[in-house]
Design a protein around this motif. Structure first.
Motif, short mmCIF file in Angstrom:
data_model
loop_
_atom_site.label_atom_id
_atom_site.label_comp_id
_atom_site.label_asym_id
_atom_site.label_seq_id
_atom_site.Cartn_x
_atom_site.Cartn_y
_atom_site.Cartn_z
N SER A 65 0.90 -1.18 -0.10
CA SER A 65 0.00 -0.07 -0.04
C SER A 65 0.94 1.20 0.00
O SER A 65 0.17 2.42 -0.57
N SER A 66 1.95 1.23 0.68
CA SER A 66 3.05 2.42 0.77
C SER A 66 3.98 2.25 -0.34
O SER A 66 4.82 1.25 -0.22
N ASN A 67 3.89 3.14 -1.39
CA ASN A 67 5.04 3.08 -2.37
C ASN A 67 6.30 3.78 -1.82
O ASN A 67 6.44 4.90 -1.73
N LEU A 68 7.51 3.11 -1.76
CA LEU A 68 8.73 3.63 -1.56
C LEU A 68 9.68 3.38 -2.57
O LEU A 68 10.05 2.19 -2.76
N LEU A 69 10.42 4.26 -3.21
CA LEU A 69 11.40 4.27 -3.94
C LEU A 69 12.59 4.41 -3.54
O LEU A 69 13.02 5.56 -2.81
N SER A 70 13.80 3.61 -3.76
CA SER A 70 15.19 3.82 -3.41
C SER A 70 16.05 3.74 -4.71
O SER A 70 15.83 2.89 -5.39
N THR A 71 16.62 4.78 -4.94
CA THR A 71 17.35 4.94 -6.13
C THR A 71 18.93 5.56 -5.59
O THR A 71 19.08 6.18 -4.78
N THR A 72 19.75 5.14 -6.48
CA THR A 72 21.30 5.36 -6.39
C THR A 72 21.81 5.68 -8.01
O THR A 72 21.59 4.79 -8.73
N LEU A 73 22.27 6.86 -8.06
CA LEU A 73 22.62 7.21 -9.44
C LEU A 73 23.86 7.99 -9.21
O LEU A 73 24.07 8.97 -8.63
N GLN A 74 24.77 7.60 -10.30
CA GLN A 74 25.94 8.37 -10.31
C GLN A 74 25.97 9.13 -11.61
O GLN A 74 26.10 8.54 -12.77
N VAL A 75 26.23 10.61 -11.62
CA VAL A 75 26.13 11.34 -12.76
C VAL A 75 27.52 12.13 -12.90
O VAL A 75 28.28 12.22 -11.97
N THR A 76 27.77 12.33 -14.17
CA THR A 76 28.90 13.19 -14.58
C THR A 76 28.62 14.34 -15.38
O THR A 76 27.97 14.21 -16.41
N VAL A 77 28.74 15.41 -14.56
CA VAL A 77 28.22 16.70 -15.42
C VAL A 77 29.54 17.51 -15.49
O VAL A 77 30.31 17.73 -14.69
N ALA A 78 29.27 18.17 -16.77
CA ALA A 78 30.50 19.31 -17.14
C ALA A 78 29.98 20.41 -17.23
O ALA A 78 28.67 20.59 -18.02
N SER A 79 30.86 21.72 -16.80
CA SER A 79 30.13 23.00 -16.96
C SER A 79 31.26 23.77 -17.86
O SER A 79 32.65 23.38 -17.59
N ARG A 80 30.91 24.45 -18.51
CA ARG A 80 31.93 25.58 -19.52
C ARG A 80 31.53 26.79 -19.27
O ARG A 80 30.43 27.17 -19.48
N ASN A 81 32.46 27.76 -19.25
CA ASN A 81 32.35 29.22 -19.21
C ASN A 81 32.72 29.68 -20.69
O ASN A 81 33.79 29.70 -20.94
N PRO A 82 31.70 30.07 -21.49
CA PRO A 82 31.85 30.55 -22.71
C PRO A 82 32.40 31.74 -22.89
O PRO A 82 32.75 32.37 -24.06
N ASN A 83 32.21 32.45 -21.79
CA ASN A 83 32.77 34.05 -21.77
C ASN A 83 34.21 34.40 -21.90
O ASN A 83 34.95 33.48 -21.35
N ASP A 84 34.42 35.22 -22.64
CA ASP A 84 35.91 35.70 -22.97
C ASP A 84 36.23 36.54 -22.11
O ASP A 84 37.60 36.71 -21.67
N ARG A 85 35.61 37.57 -21.25
CA ARG A 85 36.16 38.37 -20.24
C ARG A 85 35.37 38.26 -19.02
O ARG A 85 35.39 39.28 -17.94
N VAL A 86 34.40 37.38 -18.81
CA VAL A 86 33.67 37.28 -17.57
C VAL A 86 33.96 35.91 -16.69
O VAL A 86 33.89 34.84 -17.39
N GLY A 87 34.45 36.04 -15.46
CA GLY A 87 34.58 34.73 -14.71
C GLY A 87 33.24 34.33 -13.99
O GLY A 87 32.50 35.45 -13.89
N VAL A 88 33.11 33.08 -13.39
CA VAL A 88 31.79 32.94 -12.76
C VAL A 88 32.32 32.04 -11.52
O VAL A 88 33.21 31.32 -11.27
N TYR A 89 31.65 32.56 -10.28
CA TYR A 89 31.88 31.98 -9.21
C TYR A 89 30.80 31.15 -8.93
O TYR A 89 29.52 31.67 -8.88
N TYR A 90 31.02 29.83 -8.53
CA TYR A 90 29.88 28.88 -7.98
C TYR A 90 29.98 28.94 -6.71
O TYR A 90 30.81 28.04 -6.21
N ASP A 91 29.17 29.42 -6.03
CA ASP A 91 28.96 29.53 -4.64
C ASP A 91 28.41 28.50 -3.94
O ASP A 91 28.59 28.10 -2.92
N ARG A 92 27.27 28.05 -4.61
CA ARG A 92 26.47 26.87 -4.17
C ARG A 92 26.04 26.10 -5.32
O ARG A 92 25.53 26.67 -6.25
#
Length: 209
Positions: A65-92
């Protein structure tokens, strides 16, 4: 006579306060205009995110009667800064997985990082969601997808970023990233489970700032 002198002193004080307030407002307006001009001239482009891999290690749906889902997933995420004159701080950066708009894993926090011009950063967090309450209609949809031999999950990133131009650093902006994860099997097995599901292809992500 002393009463008139007192009134003059009060008037002078009011005039001085008004001049000081006008000066502060003028300085604030000048700073705002300069910041706006810098932003419009440089026009920072959103960082580009890509989901490079998604390895499904666990996908267990409890019966009853009670549906419980257990999930484990490993992901690989890449990020690129396309700006030539602007840097990016990822604070969170908080990463989690969802299925049909329901969050199915606990958010994993990525370490803060500064991304320079044209730089690329790659993260590979493990996303886990043990015994997450799952709506009955979603359990039916999940069973149908697994029976058909495919599964579409969403890898989402919720964070805060700042722009850097020279020595100037902006205030915080909200970053929201959505990456579709296409998982397929050679044939449906009729029930949820990690066995047989493979990540299909690298996908670009939708980025909102």
């Amino acid at each position: 006579m002393s009463k008139d002198c007192g009134n003059h002193a009060e008037d002078d004080l009011r005039r001085s306060c008004r001049r000081l307030l006008a000066l502060l407002l003028g300085l604030a307006l000048i700073v705002a205009i300069i910041a706006l001009i810098v932003y419009l001239v440089l026009r920072p482009t959103h960082p580009r995110f890509f989901l490079q891999d998604a390895s499904l290690r666990q996908l267990d749906l409890s019966n009853g009667s009670s549906n419980l889902l257990s999930t484990t997933l490993q992901v690989t995420v890449a990020s690129r800064n396309p700006n030539d004159r602007v840097g990016v701080y990822y604070d969170r950066l908080d990463v989690y997985a969802s299925y049909k708009y329901q969050q199915i894993t606990v958010a994993a926090s990525l370490p803060p990082v500064y991304q320079g011009h044209g730089d690329v950063d790659v993260w590979s967090p493990v996303l886990a969601g043990p015994n997450v309450p799952f709506a009955p209609y979603l359990a039916d949809a999940l069973n149908q997808d697994c029976q058909a031999g495919y599964l579409i999950l969403q890898v989402k990133i919720d964070g805060r970023v700042r722009w850097k131009v020279g020595s100037w650093i902006s205030g915080h902006y909200h970053l929201f990233v959505t990456c579709p994860a296409f998982l397929v099997t050679n044939g449906g097995n009729g029930a949820p489970g990690a066995s047989g599901f493979k990540f299909q292809t690298t996908t670009s992500c939708r980025v909102e700032v």
